[in-house]
Design a protein around this motif. Structure first.
Motif, PDB file in Angstrom:
ATOM      1  N   GLN A 180      40.805   5.431  24.482  1.00 42.17           N
ATOM      2  CA  GLN A 180      41.536   5.370  25.746  1.00 42.17           C
ATOM      3  C   GLN A 180      41.103   6.470  26.710  1.00 42.17           C
ATOM      4  OE1 GLN A 180      43.077   2.756  26.435  1.00 42.17           O
ATOM      5  NE2 GLN A 180      43.266   1.889  24.375  1.00 42.17           N
ATOM      6  N   GLN A 181      40.757   7.657  26.199  1.00 41.64           N
ATOM      7  CA  GLN A 181      40.236   8.696  27.081  1.00 41.64           C
ATOM      8  C   GLN A 181      38.895   8.268  27.656  1.00 41.64           C
ATOM      9  OE1 GLN A 181      41.898  11.715  27.939  1.00 41.64           O
ATOM     10  NE2 GLN A 181      40.323  11.595  29.527  1.00 41.64           N
ATOM     11  N   MET A 182      38.099   7.559  26.855  1.00 39.61           N
ATOM     12  CA  MET A 182      36.830   7.033  27.354  1.00 39.61           C
ATOM     13  C   MET A 182      37.069   6.096  28.532  1.00 39.61           C
ATOM     14  SD  MET A 182      34.138   4.595  25.315  1.00 39.61           S
ATOM     15  CE  MET A 182      35.319   3.215  25.299  1.00 39.61           C
ATOM     16  N   LEU A 183      38.037   5.174  28.404  1.00 42.48           N
ATOM     17  CA  LEU A 183      38.339   4.272  29.517  1.00 42.48           C
ATOM     18  C   LEU A 183      38.829   5.050  30.736  1.00 42.48           C
ATOM     19  CD1 LEU A 183      40.077   1.201  27.818  1.00 42.48           C
ATOM     20  CD2 LEU A 183      37.683   1.466  28.504  1.00 42.48           C
ATOM     21  N   ARG A 184      39.607   6.077  30.484  1.00 44.36           N
ATOM     22  CA  ARG A 184      40.106   6.892  31.593  1.00 44.36           C
ATOM     23  C   ARG A 184      38.961   7.618  32.292  1.00 44.36           C
ATOM     24  NH1 ARG A 184      45.466  10.742  30.917  1.00 44.36           N
ATOM     25  NH2 ARG A 184      45.743  11.247  33.126  1.00 44.36           N
ATOM     26  N   ASN A 185      38.038   8.163  31.511  1.00 37.92           N
ATOM     27  CA  ASN A 185      36.888   8.855  32.083  1.00 37.92           C
ATOM     28  C   ASN A 185      36.033   7.908  32.928  1.00 37.92           C
ATOM     29  OD1 ASN A 185      37.716  11.109  30.653  1.00 37.92           O
ATOM     30  ND2 ASN A 185      36.183  10.897  29.052  1.00 37.92           N
ATOM     31  N   MET A 186      35.948   6.642  32.513  1.00 41.37           N
ATOM     32  CA  MET A 186      35.019   5.691  33.128  1.00 41.37           C
ATOM     33  C   MET A 186      35.706   4.727  34.093  1.00 41.37           C
ATOM     34  SD  MET A 186      32.692   4.784  29.769  1.00 41.37           S
ATOM     35  CE  MET A 186      31.269   4.266  30.739  1.00 41.37           C
ATOM     36  N   ALA A 187      36.983   4.938  34.376  1.00 41.04           N
ATOM     37  CA  ALA A 187      37.745   3.984  35.184  1.00 41.04           C
ATOM     38  C   ALA A 187      37.161   3.796  36.581  1.00 41.04           C
ATOM     39  CB  ALA A 187      39.206   4.437  35.289  1.00 41.04           C
ATOM     40  N   PHE A 188      36.489   4.798  37.118  1.00 37.18           N
ATOM     41  CA  PHE A 188      35.866   4.694  38.439  1.00 37.18           C
ATOM     42  C   PHE A 188      34.343   4.714  38.332  1.00 37.18           C
ATOM     43  CE2 PHE A 188      39.832   7.083  40.095  1.00 37.18           C
ATOM     44  CZ  PHE A 188      40.571   5.910  40.065  1.00 37.18           C
ATOM     45  N   GLY A 189      33.833   4.358  37.159  1.00 37.46           N
ATOM     46  CA  GLY A 189      32.392   4.316  36.953  1.00 37.46           C
ATOM     47  C   GLY A 189      31.839   2.925  37.166  1.00 37.46           C
ATOM     48  N   ASP A 363      30.327  -1.323  40.645  1.00 38.20           N
ATOM     49  CA  ASP A 363      30.919  -0.024  40.966  1.00 38.20           C
ATOM     50  C   ASP A 363      32.443  -0.159  41.000  1.00 38.20           C
ATOM     51  OD1 ASP A 363      31.786   2.368  42.026  1.00 38.20           O
ATOM     52  OD2 ASP A 363      30.616   2.239  43.870  1.00 38.20           O
ATOM     53  N   LEU A 364      33.114   0.342  39.962  1.00 38.31           N
ATOM     54  CA  LEU A 364      34.563   0.190  39.865  1.00 38.31           C
ATOM     55  C   LEU A 364      35.303   1.019  40.907  1.00 38.31           C
ATOM     56  CD1 LEU A 364      35.058   0.109  35.987  1.00 38.31           C
ATOM     57  CD2 LEU A 364      35.267  -1.806  37.597  1.00 38.31           C
ATOM     58  N   LYS A 365      34.770   2.152  41.278  1.00 37.18           N
ATOM     59  CA  LYS A 365      35.423   2.939  42.333  1.00 37.18           C
ATOM     60  C   LYS A 365      35.493   2.136  43.624  1.00 37.18           C
ATOM     61  CE  LYS A 365      34.762   7.429  42.915  1.00 37.18           C
ATOM     62  NZ  LYS A 365      34.170   8.759  43.288  1.00 37.18           N
ATOM     63  N   ALA A 366      34.384   1.509  43.987  1.00 32.89           N
ATOM     64  CA  ALA A 366      34.376   0.692  45.201  1.00 32.89           C
ATOM     65  C   ALA A 366      35.287  -0.523  45.049  1.00 32.89           C
ATOM     66  CB  ALA A 366      32.941   0.248  45.514  1.00 32.89           C
ATOM     67  N   VAL A 367      35.322  -1.105  43.860  1.00 30.55           N
ATOM     68  CA  VAL A 367      36.165  -2.273  43.609  1.00 30.55           C
ATOM     69  C   VAL A 367      37.640  -1.912  43.746  1.00 30.55           C
ATOM     70  CG1 VAL A 367      36.974  -3.822  41.775  1.00 30.55           C
ATOM     71  CG2 VAL A 367      34.520  -3.553  42.200  1.00 30.55           C
ATOM     72  N   VAL A 368      38.065  -0.804  43.151  1.00 31.49           N
ATOM     73  CA  VAL A 368      39.463  -0.393  43.220  1.00 31.49           C
ATOM     74  C   VAL A 368      39.849  -0.102  44.667  1.00 31.49           C
ATOM     75  CG1 VAL A 368      41.079   1.439  42.571  1.00 31.49           C
ATOM     76  CG2 VAL A 368      39.548   0.452  40.848  1.00 31.49           C
ATOM     77  N   ARG A 369      38.974   0.539  45.389  1.00 25.29           N
ATOM     78  CA  ARG A 369      39.254   0.818  46.801  1.00 25.29           C
ATOM     79  C   ARG A 369      39.426  -0.489  47.583  1.00 25.29           C
ATOM     80  NH1 ARG A 369      37.465   2.331  51.922  1.00 25.29           N
ATOM     81  NH2 ARG A 369      38.230   4.384  52.580  1.00 25.29           N
ATOM     82  N   ALA A 370      38.543  -1.452  47.303  1.00 29.47           N
ATOM     83  CA  ALA A 370      38.630  -2.738  47.990  1.00 29.47           C
ATOM     84  C   ALA A 370      39.915  -3.475  47.641  1.00 29.47           C
ATOM     85  CB  ALA A 370      37.412  -3.592  47.622  1.00 29.47           C
ATOM     86  N   ILE A 371      40.351  -3.382  46.405  1.00 31.43           N
ATOM     87  CA  ILE A 371      41.581  -4.054  45.976  1.00 31.43           C
ATOM     88  C   ILE A 371      42.791  -3.497  46.724  1.00 31.43           C
ATOM     89  CG2 ILE A 371      43.203  -4.275  44.045  1.00 31.43           C
ATOM     90  CD1 ILE A 371      40.747  -4.514  42.205  1.00 31.43           C
ATOM     91  N   LEU A 372      42.900  -2.175  46.795  1.00 34.61           N
ATOM     92  CA  LEU A 372      44.099  -1.551  47.353  1.00 34.61           C
ATOM     93  C   LEU A 372      44.122  -1.541  48.869  1.00 34.61           C
ATOM     94  CD1 LEU A 372      44.504   1.440  44.881  1.00 34.61           C
ATOM     95  CD2 LEU A 372      45.952  -0.592  45.037  1.00 34.61           C
ATOM     96  N   LEU A 373      42.951  -1.544  49.492  1.00 35.78           N
ATOM     97  CA  LEU A 373      42.890  -1.454  50.944  1.00 35.78           C
ATOM     98  C   LEU A 373      42.558  -2.797  51.575  1.00 35.78           C
ATOM     99  CD1 LEU A 373      41.110   2.011  51.318  1.00 35.78           C
ATOM    100  CD2 LEU A 373      43.563   1.480  51.245  1.00 35.78           C
ATOM    101  N   ASP A 374      42.879  -3.860  50.883  1.00 38.01           N
ATOM    102  CA  ASP A 374      42.707  -5.201  51.420  1.00 38.01           C
ATOM    103  C   ASP A 374      43.936  -5.589  52.248  1.00 38.01           C
ATOM    104  OD1 ASP A 374      40.872  -7.790  50.916  1.00 38.01           O
ATOM    105  OD2 ASP A 374      42.983  -8.410  51.008  1.00 38.01           O
ATOM    106  N   SER A 375      43.749  -6.484  53.200  1.00 36.82           N
ATOM    107  CA  SER A 375      44.876  -6.938  54.017  1.00 36.82           C
ATOM    108  C   SER A 375      45.952  -7.593  53.178  1.00 36.82           C
ATOM    109  CB  SER A 375      44.374  -7.924  55.072  1.00 36.82           C
ATOM    110  OG  SER A 375      43.711  -9.023  54.460  1.00 36.82           O
ATOM    111  N   GLU A 376      45.559  -8.254  52.075  1.00 40.55           N
ATOM    112  CA  GLU A 376      46.546  -8.939  51.243  1.00 40.55           C
ATOM    113  C   GLU A 376      47.366  -7.961  50.407  1.00 40.55           C
ATOM    114  OE1 GLU A 376      46.493 -12.797  48.242  1.00 40.55           O
ATOM    115  OE2 GLU A 376      45.034 -12.632  49.871  1.00 40.55           O
ATOM    116  N   ALA A 377      46.839  -6.765  50.176  1.00 37.92           N
ATOM    117  CA  ALA A 377      47.602  -5.735  49.477  1.00 37.92           C
ATOM    118  C   ALA A 377      48.546  -5.015  50.422  1.00 37.92           C
ATOM    119  CB  ALA A 377      46.651  -4.733  48.822  1.00 37.92           C
ATOM    120  N   LEU A 378      48.109  -4.786  51.660  1.00 37.66           N
ATOM    121  CA  LEU A 378      48.902  -4.030  52.627  1.00 37.66           C
ATOM    122  C   LEU A 378      49.842  -4.908  53.435  1.00 37.66           C
ATOM    123  CD1 LEU A 378      46.095  -1.680  53.985  1.00 37.66           C
ATOM    124  CD2 LEU A 378      47.690  -1.260  52.110  1.00 37.66           C
TER     125      LEU A 378
END
Length: 563
Positions: A180-189, A363-378
C-alpha cells in the motif's frame, strides 16, 4: 443520552430516501457543459469559491473537509488547491510493529518491542503476526491526519482496482503495508510503472500465485486478473468508456482463453526474494517458458527471450492497449467524483491519459488533475454524485467535526459496514464498479450501493451514535501502548455557542460542512426541531445538541450521497 434509540425511526425513514438518492435531482450548481473549451470551465475555475463549493470539492479530493482545508480551497481556488496537493511530499504509513513474519534476529525484534513502553514481547508479537487489521488501522490514522489527502484518496482508489487482500491469515501485515505504501508513492506516477511494480511485488506474487510460476505448470491467476481487472478489462471499449459493439450489436471480448494461457507462460520464471525487506520478486530463469507467445492485438513475443524481456513485453502490451485508458480512467472518476460520468467526461480524461502535455502516456498526476478540474466535477449534472463508501464516510466525518483518531475505532466502524480497507473478500474488491440501481426508470451505476445493506447502514448509525454520545472512543488496548490514543471529537467553541443560542444557524453550518449545503428545507427544519427539543443551558447540554445535530445530518441521504 442514547441518540440512536431516541431517533432510530427518524434516521431509518431518511435512509429510505437514500436508496433512490444516488442519481436523481438537479445539480446544485446547474448543468455541466459537454465541452470544457467553451469558456464555462474557465469561468468556474476563475470564480470565487464559496464555502459550500469548497466543502463539496473536499469530499472529492480529500477524506472530507476541515476548517483549514476549506479556507485553503477558497484562498487558492480549485486548481491552486489541486496543484498544491499534487506537489506535497508523500507521507508514510505508520511503521509501528509492521515487521515481516520470520524477521531475522529475534533479539532485535524484542528490542523494538521493548521501545513501546510496558508492552510485553508476547503482546508485541501478537500484534505483528496475528492482527490482520493492522494495515487498516494505520490507513485510518493517515486518512484523518496526513496532509497529502489527494494522494491518499488516489492510492485508496488504486488499492481497489489493483486488489490484494489481508483476508488470508498467512499474509503478513508488513507485506500489506509495503504494497500500500508503494501505491501511495506511485499514485501520481505513470500507470505503466504501477503495473510493473504490482507485478513484481511479493505480496501480489503470493496473492495471485504469480511467484514460483513455472513453465511446467503455468498458473493463470495473475495473468487473468492482469487482463480482466488491472488493465484492459473484459470487453472492448470506445475512448469515451462506452462498449464497442459488433455488427449484431454484441459486446466484443478483449482477450481469449488462448491469450490468458500465453500471458501466463510469459510470466513464468519469478520467485520470492531472499529477504522481503523492500525487495521485488527475483528471476528464476530455469523456470521460464522460452517458447513464443501471442499477446493482445497479435503481438508476438519471440522464442528464447529472457524472463525480463517477456515481462517487459507483457506490461507494454497491456499498457499500450486502447482499452487501458478508458477502463482505468472511468473507475478513477467513479472513486473520486461520480458513479455515472458522462461519456464526454470520460473521453476528456482518457485524452489526457493517452497523451499529457509532454506527449507521455499514462501520467496519473495529469489524469487526476483532469478528473477534478473538469466541468462535470465542478458543475455537476443530473445523475451526478456517488454514495460515500464506509471508509471515506467514517474518516471524513471525524475530520469534518474537528476530531482526531489512532484509527482503531474507525477500522471497527468501517468493518461493521462491510469494508475493512485492504481486506477485500476477493480480487474483485468489495463491490463491482458496474453495480447498478434502478432510478426513475433508468439503471444507473452505483458501485458502493452493493454493500449498503440495511444491516450495514444500521451498523453505521449505531457506531456513529456511540461515538457522538461518548464524545469519542477509548483507546484500543490491543494497540501498542505508545500508539493508542483512541478517537476524540473536539467540537469547536463556536459550535457549542450556537447550540445554546442559535440552533438554526448550527444546523445550517453542519448542512454546509457535512452535506455541502444541499439539505432540503424540510430535512433542515425537522433536524432543527429535534435538536431544539433537547435542553440547551449547560455546556453538557450544548455538547448533546451538537452531537444530535451531527448525527441527524449524517443520517440523511444528503450526507451519504455527495455531488
Amino acid at each position: 443520552m442514547i441518540l440512536f434509540a431516541q431517533h432510530r425511526l427518524f434516521a431509518l425513514l431518511l435512509l429510505t430516501a437514500l436508496l433512490v438518492a444516488c442519481g436523481g435531482g438537479e445539480g446544485t450548481e446547474g448543468k455541466a457543459v459537454a465541452d470544457p473549451d467553451d469558456g464555462v470551465l474557465a469561468g468556474l475555475l476563475a470564480a470565487p469559491v464559496t464555502e459550500e463549493q469548497a466543502t463539496r470539492f473536499l469530499w472529492k479530493s480529500a477524506f472530507g473537509p476541515t476548517d483549514e482545508s476549506i479556507a485553503l480551497v477558497r484562498r487558492l481556488g480549485y486548481a491552486g488547491f489541486v496543484d498544491r496537493q499534487l506537489n506535497l511530499q508523500t507521507s508514510q504509513y505508520s511503521n509501528y510493529l509492521m515487521e515481516p513474519y520470520g524477521y531475522p534476529g529475534r533479539t532485535e525484534l524484542d528490542g523494538q518491542c521493548a521501545q513501546h513502553g510496558t508492552e510485553s514481547t508476547r503482546v508485541c508479537l501478537e500484534w505483528i503476526y496475528e492482527k490482520q487489521r493492522a494495515p487498516s488501522v494505520i490507513f485510518f490514522k493517515s486518512a484523518v491526519h496526513d496532509p497529502d489527502q489527494l494522494r491518499l484518496r488516489v492510492a485508496f482508489a488504486l488499492s481497489q482496482i489493483l486488489v490484494v487482500s489481508m483476508n488470508l491469515d498467512y499474509r503478513t501485515a508488513y507485506g500489506m503495508r509495503s504494497y500500500q505504501q508503494m501505491l501511495r508513492n506511485m499514485a501520481f506516477g505513470n500507470y505503466r510503472d504501477v503495473l510493473m511494480a504490482i507485478t513484481m511485488h511479493p505480496y501480489m506474487g503470493a496473492w495471485l500465485d504469480h511467484a514460483k510460476n513455472t513453465r511446467q505448470a503455468p498458473n493463470q491467476n495473475f495473468a487473468r486478473e492482469l487482463l480482466q481487472l488491472f488493465s484492459v478489462g473484459t470487453y472492448l471499449l470506445n475512448q469515451d468508456g462506452t462498449y464497442q459493439l459488433n455488427a449484431r450489436g454484441e459486446l466484443q471480448e478483449t482477450y481469449t482463453e488462448a491469450h490468458v494461457r500465453d500471458f501466463s507462460r510469459a510470466l513464468t520464471g519469478w520467485t520470492y526474494p531472499a529477504s522481503f525487506m523492500g525487495a521485488n520478486l527475483t528471476q528464476a530463469d530455469d523456470s521460464h517458458d522460452t517458447g513464443s507467445k501471442t499477446l493482445l492485438r497479435g503481438q508476438i513475443l519471440p522464442a528464447n527471450q529472457s524472463t525480463t524481456a517477456d515481462l517487459q513485453g507483457v506490461i507494454d502490451n497491456v499498457f499500450n492497449h486502447p482499452n487501458t485508458g478508458p477502463y482505468v480512467c472511468r473507475q478513477l472518476i467513479q472513486f473520486l467524483v461520480t458513479s455515472n460520468p458522462s461519456p464526454a467526461y470520460v473521453a476528456r480524461v482518457v485524452k489526457v491519459f493517452n497523451k499529457n502535455s509532454s506527449n507521455a502516456r499514462g501520467d496519473l498526476k495529469a489524469v487526476v488533475r483532469a478528473i477534478l478540474l473538469d466541468s462535470e466535477a465542478l458543475n455537476p449534472p443530473d445523475a451526478a454524485g456517488r454514495l460515500l463508501e464506509p471508509a471515506i464516510a467514517s474518516a471524513g466525518l471525524v475530520r469534518a467535526v474537528g476530531g482526531a483518531s489512532d484509527g482503531a475505532y474507525l477500522d471497527e466502524m468501517s468493518f461493521a459496514q462491510g469494508q475493512r480497507p485492504f481486506a477485500a473478500p476477493s480480487v474483485f474488491n468489495f463491490y463491482s464498479f458496474q453495480y447498478q440501481l434502478p432510478v426513475n426508470g433508468r439503471r444507473l451505476q452505483a458501485p458502493q450501493f452493493a454493500i449498503a445493506t440495511l444491516p450495514a447502514v444500521t451498523a453505521r448509525l449505531q457506531y456513529l451514535d456511540n461515538l457522538l454520545s461518548a464524545g469519542g472512543a477509548p483507546a484500543d488496548t490491543s494497540l501498542p501502548q505508545g500508539y493508542r490514543s483512541g478517537t476524540q471529537l473536539s467540537f469547536p467553541a463556536r459550535w457549542l455557542q450556537l447550540a445554546g443560542t442559535n440552533v438554526d444557524a448550527l444546523v445550517d453550518m453542519l448542512n454546509v460542512r457535512l452535506a455541502g449545503g444541499v439539505l432540503t428545507p424540510a430535512s433542515r427544519n425537522l433536524i432543527a426541531a429535534q435538536v431544539k427539543a433537547l435542553p440547551g443551558v449547560s455546556s453538557q447540554d450544548q455538547r448533546g445538541r451538537v452531537a444530535l445535530a451531527i448525527f441527524m445530518v449524517a443520517a440523511t441521504p444528503h450526507f451519504m450521497t455527495h455531488r
